[in-house]
Design a protein around this motif. Sequence first.
Motif, PDB file in Angstrom:
ATOM      1  N   THR A  87       0.826  -1.199   0.000  1.00  0.00           N
ATOM      2  CA  THR A  87       0.000   0.000   0.000  1.00  0.00           C
ATOM      3  C   THR A  87       0.864   1.254   0.000  1.00  0.00           C
ATOM      4  O   THR A  87       1.766   1.408   0.817  1.00  0.00           O
ATOM      5  CB  THR A  87      -0.933   0.006   1.226  1.00  0.00           C
ATOM      6  N   LEU A  88       0.573   2.132  -0.925  1.00  0.00           N
ATOM      7  CA  LEU A  88       1.292   3.400  -1.063  1.00  0.00           C
ATOM      8  C   LEU A  88       0.700   4.449  -0.133  1.00  0.00           C
ATOM      9  O   LEU A  88      -0.435   4.333   0.317  1.00  0.00           O
ATOM     10  CB  LEU A  88       1.179   3.909  -2.507  1.00  0.00           C
ATOM     11  N   SER A  89       1.466   5.504   0.086  1.00  0.00           N
ATOM     12  CA  SER A  89       0.942   6.670   0.792  1.00  0.00           C
ATOM     13  C   SER A  89       1.226   7.894  -0.071  1.00  0.00           C
ATOM     14  O   SER A  89       2.172   7.904  -0.865  1.00  0.00           O
ATOM     15  CB  SER A  89       1.579   6.815   2.172  1.00  0.00           C
ATOM     16  N   TYR A  90       0.395   8.905   0.078  1.00  0.00           N
ATOM     17  CA  TYR A  90       0.599  10.156  -0.642  1.00  0.00           C
ATOM     18  C   TYR A  90       1.374  11.105   0.254  1.00  0.00           C
ATOM     19  O   TYR A  90       0.969  11.358   1.392  1.00  0.00           O
ATOM     20  CB  TYR A  90      -0.741  10.771  -1.047  1.00  0.00           C
ATOM     21  N   GLN A  91       2.493  11.594  -0.229  1.00  0.00           N
ATOM     22  CA  GLN A  91       3.315  12.550   0.510  1.00  0.00           C
ATOM     23  C   GLN A  91       3.197  13.898  -0.188  1.00  0.00           C
ATOM     24  O   GLN A  91       3.927  14.191  -1.143  1.00  0.00           O
ATOM     25  CB  GLN A  91       4.773  12.091   0.572  1.00  0.00           C
ATOM     26  N   SER A  92       2.264  14.716   0.290  1.00  0.00           N
ATOM     27  CA  SER A  92       1.991  15.993  -0.381  1.00  0.00           C
ATOM     28  C   SER A  92       3.185  16.936  -0.326  1.00  0.00           C
ATOM     29  O   SER A  92       3.426  17.680  -1.278  1.00  0.00           O
ATOM     30  CB  SER A  92       0.757  16.658   0.225  1.00  0.00           C
ATOM     31  N   ALA A  93       3.953  16.915   0.753  1.00  0.00           N
ATOM     32  CA  ALA A  93       5.109  17.812   0.871  1.00  0.00           C
ATOM     33  C   ALA A  93       6.129  17.562  -0.232  1.00  0.00           C
ATOM     34  O   ALA A  93       6.819  18.491  -0.675  1.00  0.00           O
ATOM     35  CB  ALA A  93       5.766  17.649   2.240  1.00  0.00           C
ATOM     36  N   ASN A  94       6.206  16.305  -0.687  1.00  0.00           N
ATOM     37  CA  ASN A  94       7.145  15.936  -1.748  1.00  0.00           C
ATOM     38  C   ASN A  94       6.454  15.732  -3.095  1.00  0.00           C
ATOM     39  O   ASN A  94       7.094  15.309  -4.059  1.00  0.00           O
ATOM     40  CB  ASN A  94       7.892  14.652  -1.366  1.00  0.00           C
ATOM     41  N   SER A  95       5.156  15.970  -3.139  1.00  0.00           N
ATOM     42  CA  SER A  95       4.365  15.793  -4.369  1.00  0.00           C
ATOM     43  C   SER A  95       4.592  14.415  -4.986  1.00  0.00           C
ATOM     44  O   SER A  95       4.885  14.285  -6.172  1.00  0.00           O
ATOM     45  CB  SER A  95       4.695  16.884  -5.384  1.00  0.00           C
ATOM     46  N   ARG A  96       4.425  13.371  -4.169  1.00  0.00           N
ATOM     47  CA  ARG A  96       4.686  12.021  -4.673  1.00  0.00           C
ATOM     48  C   ARG A  96       3.906  10.971  -3.895  1.00  0.00           C
ATOM     49  O   ARG A  96       3.359  11.227  -2.829  1.00  0.00           O
ATOM     50  CB  ARG A  96       6.174  11.701  -4.571  1.00  0.00           C
ATOM     51  N   PHE A  97       3.904   9.774  -4.470  1.00  0.00           N
ATOM     52  CA  PHE A  97       3.374   8.585  -3.819  1.00  0.00           C
ATOM     53  C   PHE A  97       4.572   7.745  -3.411  1.00  0.00           C
ATOM     54  O   PHE A  97       5.542   7.621  -4.158  1.00  0.00           O
ATOM     55  CB  PHE A  97       2.449   7.811  -4.762  1.00  0.00           C
ATOM     56  N   TYR A  98       4.515   7.167  -2.211  1.00  0.00           N
ATOM     57  CA  TYR A  98       5.668   6.478  -1.641  1.00  0.00           C
ATOM     58  C   TYR A  98       5.289   5.075  -1.180  1.00  0.00           C
ATOM     59  O   TYR A  98       4.243   4.875  -0.568  1.00  0.00           O
ATOM     60  CB  TYR A  98       6.182   7.286  -0.438  1.00  0.00           C
ATOM     61  N   CYS A  99       6.174   4.117  -1.462  1.00  0.00           N
ATOM     62  CA  CYS A  99       5.994   2.750  -0.989  1.00  0.00           C
ATOM     63  C   CYS A  99       6.954   2.504   0.171  1.00  0.00           C
ATOM     64  O   CYS A  99       8.174   2.555  -0.018  1.00  0.00           O
ATOM     65  CB  CYS A  99       6.276   1.741  -2.108  1.00  0.00           C
ATOM     66  N   PRO A 100       6.423   2.227   1.365  1.00  0.00           N
ATOM     67  CA  PRO A 100       7.290   2.037   2.523  1.00  0.00           C
ATOM     68  C   PRO A 100       8.051   0.713   2.526  1.00  0.00           C
ATOM     69  O   PRO A 100       8.966   0.535   3.314  1.00  0.00           O
ATOM     70  CB  PRO A 100       6.306   2.091   3.699  1.00  0.00           C
ATOM     71  N   ASN A 101       7.710  -0.210   1.640  1.00  0.00           N
ATOM     72  CA  ASN A 101       8.365  -1.514   1.654  1.00  0.00           C
ATOM     73  C   ASN A 101       9.793  -1.459   1.109  1.00  0.00           C
ATOM     74  O   ASN A 101      10.728  -1.847   1.783  1.00  0.00           O
ATOM     75  CB  ASN A 101       7.543  -2.537   0.872  1.00  0.00           C
ATOM     76  N   HIS A 102       9.973  -0.989  -0.106  1.00  0.00           N
ATOM     77  CA  HIS A 102      11.299  -0.931  -0.719  1.00  0.00           C
ATOM     78  C   HIS A 102      11.704   0.482  -1.109  1.00  0.00           C
ATOM     79  O   HIS A 102      12.727   0.676  -1.760  1.00  0.00           O
ATOM     80  CB  HIS A 102      11.364  -1.835  -1.952  1.00  0.00           C
ATOM     81  N   GLY A 103      10.887   1.488  -0.786  1.00  0.00           N
ATOM     82  CA  GLY A 103      11.257   2.875  -1.050  1.00  0.00           C
ATOM     83  C   GLY A 103      10.942   3.388  -2.441  1.00  0.00           C
ATOM     84  O   GLY A 103      11.418   4.455  -2.820  1.00  0.00           O
ATOM     85  N   ALA A 104      10.151   2.674  -3.208  1.00  0.00           N
ATOM     86  CA  ALA A 104       9.781   3.164  -4.545  1.00  0.00           C
ATOM     87  C   ALA A 104       8.976   4.452  -4.403  1.00  0.00           C
ATOM     88  O   ALA A 104       8.204   4.609  -3.457  1.00  0.00           O
ATOM     89  CB  ALA A 104       8.964   2.119  -5.295  1.00  0.00           C
ATOM     90  N   THR A 105       9.173   5.373  -5.337  1.00  0.00           N
ATOM     91  CA  THR A 105       8.398   6.605  -5.349  1.00  0.00           C
ATOM     92  C   THR A 105       7.841   6.842  -6.744  1.00  0.00           C
ATOM     93  O   THR A 105       8.411   6.415  -7.745  1.00  0.00           O
ATOM     94  CB  THR A 105       9.235   7.830  -4.910  1.00  0.00           C
TER      95      THR A 105
END
Length: 140
Positions: free
Chosen positions: A90-108
């Motif tokens: 499951t991804l999360s939205y990181q508005s400060a960085n204007s991106r979607f982030y995967c906490p498992n392996h760090g994909a953005t």
Amino acid sequence: MDRKEFLNSMGMSAAAFALINCIGCKKDNQVSADTTGPTGVDFTLDLTLASNAALLNNGGSLMANGVIVARTKTGNYIAVQRSCTHESYTLSYQSANSRFYCPNHGATFAESGAVTNGPATRSLSVYNTQLTGTSLRVYS
């Protein structure tokens, strides 16, 4: 059986038990084995409902029907699949960085769904959004 043989036997039994149990393990926060986004997406969010209040503020986001719906820092609504294209976490939205982030392996992923950092190599499925009054439609 002497003490040394008994302890050796117990150690091997415990190791075998642990290995057998781990073979069937499933990643707890993994959404599914499918790394593609949902198809046939077409739903509407009523922005007057408390459950959708996160979308009233720039930078807010929520998950609905396998999709992350977010309001960017500039106030635009965007929607992408909620699972990483690498291993479905499951991804999360990181508005400060204007991106979607995967906490498992760090994909953005960029807000456009494009991969900006691996190990993912495939872009996210992106869905259309249409705001009419206080109703936000998300569709394929």
